[in-house]
Scaffold this motif. Structure first.
Motif, PDB file in Angstrom:
ATOM      1  N   LEU A 243      -4.556 -31.156  15.605  1.00  0.00           N
ATOM      2  CA  LEU A 243      -6.001 -31.289  15.449  1.00  0.00           C
ATOM      3  C   LEU A 243      -6.403 -32.728  15.147  1.00  0.00           C
ATOM      4  N   GLU A 244      -5.484 -33.485  14.538  1.00  0.00           N
ATOM      5  CA  GLU A 244      -5.774 -34.888  14.250  1.00  0.00           C
ATOM      6  C   GLU A 244      -5.919 -35.724  15.527  1.00  0.00           C
TER       7      GLU A 244
ATOM      8  N   ARG B 270      -8.027 -29.140   5.059  1.00  0.00           N
ATOM      9  CA  ARG B 270      -7.683 -30.088   4.002  1.00  0.00           C
ATOM     10  C   ARG B 270      -6.264 -30.573   4.251  1.00  0.00           C
ATOM     11  N   ILE B 271      -5.941 -31.710   3.656  1.00  0.00           N
ATOM     12  CA  ILE B 271      -4.641 -32.334   3.863  1.00  0.00           C
ATOM     13  C   ILE B 271      -3.733 -32.047   2.667  1.00  0.00           C
ATOM     14  N   VAL B 272      -2.534 -31.600   2.979  1.00  0.00           N
ATOM     15  CA  VAL B 272      -1.529 -31.349   1.956  1.00  0.00           C
ATOM     16  C   VAL B 272      -0.423 -32.391   2.117  1.00  0.00           C
TER      17      VAL B 272
ATOM     18  N   GLY C 139      -5.364 -32.496  -1.096  1.00  0.00           N
ATOM     19  CA  GLY C 139      -6.604 -33.236  -1.247  1.00  0.00           C
ATOM     20  C   GLY C 139      -7.353 -33.279   0.058  1.00  0.00           C
ATOM     21  N   SER C 140      -8.516 -33.878   0.071  1.00  0.00           N
ATOM     22  CA  SER C 140      -9.339 -33.938   1.267  1.00  0.00           C
ATOM     23  C   SER C 140      -9.111 -35.214   2.052  1.00  0.00           C
ATOM     24  N   ALA C 141      -8.348 -36.125   1.501  1.00  0.00           N
ATOM     25  CA  ALA C 141      -8.075 -37.381   2.189  1.00  0.00           C
ATOM     26  C   ALA C 141      -6.594 -37.662   2.091  1.00  0.00           C
TER      27      ALA C 141
ATOM     28  N   TYR D 136       0.314 -32.910   6.007  1.00  0.00           N
ATOM     29  CA  TYR D 136      -0.006 -31.983   7.093  1.00  0.00           C
ATOM     30  C   TYR D 136      -1.314 -31.268   6.777  1.00  0.00           C
ATOM     31  N   MET D 137      -1.858 -30.606   7.774  1.00  0.00           N
ATOM     32  CA  MET D 137      -3.172 -30.009   7.684  1.00  0.00           C
ATOM     33  C   MET D 137      -3.071 -28.507   7.468  1.00  0.00           C
ATOM     34  N   VAL D 138      -3.919 -27.982   6.591  1.00  0.00           N
ATOM     35  CA  VAL D 138      -3.998 -26.539   6.378  1.00  0.00           C
ATOM     36  C   VAL D 138      -5.466 -26.125   6.403  1.00  0.00           C
ATOM     37  N   THR D 139      -5.691 -24.834   6.500  1.00  0.00           N
ATOM     38  CA  THR D 139      -7.047 -24.286   6.462  1.00  0.00           C
ATOM     39  C   THR D 139      -7.395 -23.962   5.015  1.00  0.00           C
TER      40      THR D 139
END
Length: 246
Positions: free
Chosen positions: A30-31, A210-212, A218-220, A227-230
């Motif tokens: 998605l990035e 959000r980014i883990v 966190g959000s940044a 990596y990205m999660v919902t």
């Protein structure tokens, strides 16, 4: 009004199902704007949707590479195969798009991809993605998409965010005249959902991400360990806003 969540993994599909989303757009990377998901991911999400037993629809993105939406013959051939395979697996529809050198709809390429989907499943939903926002006039493209038999178009109204693009989204709804669903997405704020409903939009689309990272969530941020999660709270808030909008 329907709620769609863009997800990149099984975790996102489970969250979307449990929080009452109507469907997911399934993709990878998605990035990079989203790429076609793997068959294994598709299978896992189908199993999760079935286990949730809440009617969650799965619509995989068909995009073989990042970058622009002008595709070579080899790239189109690859996407035809992706469409056939993912619909054979049980996808409810596919999300696709292609543009020509003038950033107009590439009608021949789009028709080829749409026909491939209909060959597998005549009832498959066809969704044109945000490539429409790169056309000179997204509202003018609506008529072409109707003629091509599309179910829905995802758009921010050609703006950086769907909220900013609301005037164009409203024109797209008017152009569609009920023949095509218009779904708002792209930087969509939950606070904008009520206005989207008042303007006649059929659906809203969020990544709710959000980014883990190894150091926490966190959000940044970013980096090789991220990596990205919902985000469940964002999906729940979006669902509440959709329900409140009616």
């Amino acid at each position: 009004m329907k709620l769609e969540i863009a997800v990149v993994g099984l975790q996102g599909a489970v969250v979307a199902a449990e929080e009452g989303a109507d469907r997911i757009e399934l993709c990878s990377a998605l990035e990079l704007g989203g790429l076609t998901p793997s068959h294994g991911l598709m299978e896992s999400c189908l199993e999760a949707a079935g286990a949730a037993d809440r009617g969650l629809e799965i619509h995989p993105l068909i995009r073989c590479r990042p970058g622009d939406f002008r595709y070579s013959e080899d790239e189109l051939a690859t996407m035809v195969k992706e469409i056939r395979a993912l619909l054979d697996q049980g996808a409810n529809g596919v999300v696709l798009g292609a543009l020509d050198s003038r950033n107009q709809l590439d009608v021949d390429a789009v028709r080829r991809l749409a026909d491939a989907a209909r060959d597998v499943n005549p009832d498959a939903e066809l969704v044109f993605h945000r490539a429409v926002d790169e056309t000179p006039d997204p509202a003018a493209a609506v008529g072409q998409l109707v003629e091509l038999g599309f179910t829905r178009v995802l758009s921010s109204g050609g703006a950086a965010t769907a909220g900013e693009g609301l005037p164009v989204l409203s024109r797209m709804v008017q152009s569609a005249e009920g023949r095509l669903q218009v779904m708002a997405g792209g930087g969509l704020a939950i606070a904008d959902i009520a206005a989207m409903r008042r303007a006649g939009l059929d659906a809203v689309h969020l990544s709710a991400k959000r980014i883990v990272s190894a150091s926490g969530a966190g959000s940044a941020g970013g980096g090789p360990s991220s990596y990205m999660v919902t985000d469940r709270e964002i999906v729940a808030a979006a669902k509440a806003a959709v329900d409140a909008a009616g």
